[in-house]
Design an enzyme around this catalytic site. Structure first.
Site, PDB file in Angstrom:
ATOM      1  N   LYS A   9       8.425  12.000  -2.213  1.00  0.00           N
ATOM      2  CA  LYS A   9       8.381  11.162  -3.362  1.00  0.00           C
ATOM      3  C   LYS A   9       9.387  11.478  -4.228  1.00  0.00           C
ATOM      4  O   LYS A   9      10.411  12.544  -3.859  1.00  0.00           O
ATOM      5  CB  LYS A   9       6.981  11.488  -4.159  1.00  0.00           C
ATOM      6  CG  LYS A   9       5.798  10.849  -3.255  1.00  0.00           C
ATOM      7  CD  LYS A   9       4.595  11.118  -3.750  1.00  0.00           C
ATOM      8  CE  LYS A   9       3.333  10.648  -3.009  1.00  0.00           C
ATOM      9  NZ  LYS A   9       2.156  10.807  -3.647  1.00  0.00           N
ATOM     10  N   TYR A  49       0.274   0.843  -2.073  1.00  0.00           N
ATOM     11  CA  TYR A  49      -0.631   1.518  -2.529  1.00  0.00           C
ATOM     12  C   TYR A  49      -1.629   0.532  -2.760  1.00  0.00           C
ATOM     13  O   TYR A  49      -2.541   0.581  -3.816  1.00  0.00           O
ATOM     14  CB  TYR A  49      -0.282   2.491  -3.727  1.00  0.00           C
ATOM     15  CG  TYR A  49       0.316   3.663  -3.397  1.00  0.00           C
ATOM     16  CD1 TYR A  49      -0.231   4.666  -2.635  1.00  0.00           C
ATOM     17  CD2 TYR A  49       1.451   4.028  -3.847  1.00  0.00           C
ATOM     18  CE1 TYR A  49       0.266   6.041  -2.566  1.00  0.00           C
ATOM     19  CE2 TYR A  49       2.111   5.279  -3.460  1.00  0.00           C
ATOM     20  CZ  TYR A  49       1.420   6.169  -2.656  1.00  0.00           C
ATOM     21  OH  TYR A  49       1.872   7.402  -2.402  1.00  0.00           O
ATOM     22  N   ASN A 112       2.913  14.876  -6.816  1.00  0.00           N
ATOM     23  CA  ASN A 112       2.537  15.753  -5.845  1.00  0.00           C
ATOM     24  C   ASN A 112       3.703  15.797  -4.351  1.00  0.00           C
ATOM     25  O   ASN A 112       3.269  16.055  -3.413  1.00  0.00           O
ATOM     26  CB  ASN A 112       1.172  15.404  -5.201  1.00  0.00           C
ATOM     27  CG  ASN A 112       0.844  13.950  -4.730  1.00  0.00           C
ATOM     28  OD1 ASN A 112       1.801  13.319  -4.804  1.00  0.00           O
ATOM     29  ND2 ASN A 112      -0.291  13.868  -4.469  1.00  0.00           N
ATOM     30  N   HIS A 115       3.839  12.103   0.408  1.00  0.00           N
ATOM     31  CA  HIS A 115       2.701  11.120   1.048  1.00  0.00           C
ATOM     32  C   HIS A 115       2.700  11.284   2.566  1.00  0.00           C
ATOM     33  O   HIS A 115       3.551  11.492   3.248  1.00  0.00           O
ATOM     34  CB  HIS A 115       2.769   9.939   0.640  1.00  0.00           C
ATOM     35  CG  HIS A 115       2.095   8.943   1.276  1.00  0.00           C
ATOM     36  ND1 HIS A 115       0.785   8.633   1.017  1.00  0.00           N
ATOM     37  CD2 HIS A 115       2.409   8.191   2.525  1.00  0.00           C
ATOM     38  CE1 HIS A 115       0.326   7.924   1.918  1.00  0.00           C
ATOM     39  NE2 HIS A 115       1.192   7.534   2.697  1.00  0.00           N
ATOM     40  N   GLU A 126       1.554   1.590   7.748  1.00  0.00           N
ATOM     41  CA  GLU A 126       2.466   2.251   6.781  1.00  0.00           C
ATOM     42  C   GLU A 126       4.007   2.026   7.437  1.00  0.00           C
ATOM     43  O   GLU A 126       5.017   1.778   6.883  1.00  0.00           O
ATOM     44  CB  GLU A 126       2.389   3.502   6.351  1.00  0.00           C
ATOM     45  CG  GLU A 126       1.171   3.477   5.395  1.00  0.00           C
ATOM     46  CD  GLU A 126       0.537   4.982   4.899  1.00  0.00           C
ATOM     47  OE1 GLU A 126      -0.446   4.842   3.934  1.00  0.00           O
ATOM     48  OE2 GLU A 126       1.347   6.010   5.396  1.00  0.00           O
TER      49      GLU A 126
HETATM   50  P1  CMP Z   1      -0.778  10.174  -1.925  1.00  0.00           P
HETATM   51  O1  CMP Z   1      -1.104  11.066  -0.859  1.00  0.00           O
HETATM   52  O2  CMP Z   1       0.426   9.259  -1.911  1.00  0.00           O
HETATM   53  O3  CMP Z   1      -2.038   9.132  -2.013  1.00  0.00           O
HETATM   54  C1  CMP Z   1      -2.308   8.283  -3.163  1.00  0.00           C
HETATM   55  C2  CMP Z   1      -1.664   8.908  -4.262  1.00  0.00           C
HETATM   56  O4  CMP Z   1      -2.161   8.602  -5.638  1.00  0.00           O
HETATM   57  C3  CMP Z   1      -1.568  10.416  -4.266  1.00  0.00           C
HETATM   58  O5  CMP Z   1      -0.922  10.800  -3.413  1.00  0.00           O
HETATM   59  C4  CMP Z   1      -1.230  10.725  -5.622  1.00  0.00           C
HETATM   60  O6  CMP Z   1       0.107  10.761  -5.670  1.00  0.00           O
HETATM   61  C5  CMP Z   1      -1.877   9.595  -6.541  1.00  0.00           C
HETATM   62  N1  CMP Z   1      -3.163  10.052  -7.246  1.00  0.00           N
HETATM   63  C6  CMP Z   1      -4.486  10.085  -6.541  1.00  0.00           C
HETATM   64  N2  CMP Z   1      -5.111  10.568  -7.637  1.00  0.00           N
HETATM   65  C7  CMP Z   1      -4.747  10.674  -8.724  1.00  0.00           C
HETATM   66  C8  CMP Z   1      -5.025  10.851  -9.898  1.00  0.00           C
HETATM   67  N3  CMP Z   1      -6.356  11.070 -10.207  1.00  0.00           N
HETATM   68  N4  CMP Z   1      -4.119  10.615 -10.782  1.00  0.00           N
HETATM   69  C9  CMP Z   1      -2.992  10.358 -10.690  1.00  0.00           C
HETATM   70  N5  CMP Z   1      -2.400  10.066  -9.522  1.00  0.00           N
HETATM   71  C10 CMP Z   1      -3.350  10.148  -8.357  1.00  0.00           C
END
Ligand code: CMP
Length: 143
Positions: A9, A49, A112, A115, A126
């Site tokens: 990301k 998403y 984070n 993904h 995907e």
């Molecule tokens: P990812 O594995 O890309 O899948 C969905 C994404 O949504 C996740 O990683 C986070 O980046 C985001 N995400 C999930 N839960 C939350 C949350 N409570 N607040 C903000 N972002 C979230």
């Protein structure tokens, strides 16, 4: 052979973690089959998403994904979806084990770093979304 979609990301790219992520997947024994640096359009991020469109954090999530380039990759290997998820770590970096990418490099669920597809089926979807040009023969079944 099983394949998964992995995306570094914008925060991961900005923080110089591309090599670290690739290194962890390579050292585990997985094969990099496709990779590109992409500036994602808003509509594309919303498509990726789409399952989360009703979540309160959806708008912020899309904003984050379009905030800078991402690295889109296809990795292949035995059980690469589930094992890739272990390498990536729990979605919330504070809950992610040390030794995982999120456990080692992040503290914020909204930033984070990476993904990874959560199932073989979603991996297929995907990969088709991010690599509409398809994978060449050598990218599809060498291992
Ligand atoms: P990812 O594995 O890309 O899948 C969905 C994404 O949504 C996740 O990683 C986070 O980046 C985001 N995400 C999930 N839960 C939350 C949350 N409570 N607040 C903000 N972002 C979230």
């Amino acid at each position: 052979m099983e394949q998964t979609f992995i995306m570094i990301k914008p925060d991961g790219v900005q923080r110089g973690l591309i090599g670290e992520v690739i290194s962890r997947f390579e050292k585990k024994g997985f094969y990099l089959k496709a990779m590109k640096l992409v500036n994602v359009e808003r509509s594309f991020a919303e498509k990726h998403y789409a399952d989360l469109s009703s979540k309160p954090f959806f708008a912020g999530l899309v904003e984050y994904i379009v905030s800078g380039p991402v690295v889109a990759m296809v990795w292949e290997g035995k059980s690469v979806v589930a094992t890739g998820r272990k390498i990536v770590g729990a979605t919330n970096p504070l809950a992610a084990e040390p030794g995982t990418i999120r456990g080692d490099f992040a503290v914020d669920i909204g930033r984070n770093v990476i993904h990874g597809s959560d199932s073989v089926e979603n991996g297929r979807k995907e990969i088709a979304l991010w690599f509409p040009e398809g994978l060449a023969e050598w990218q599809s079944n060498q291992h």
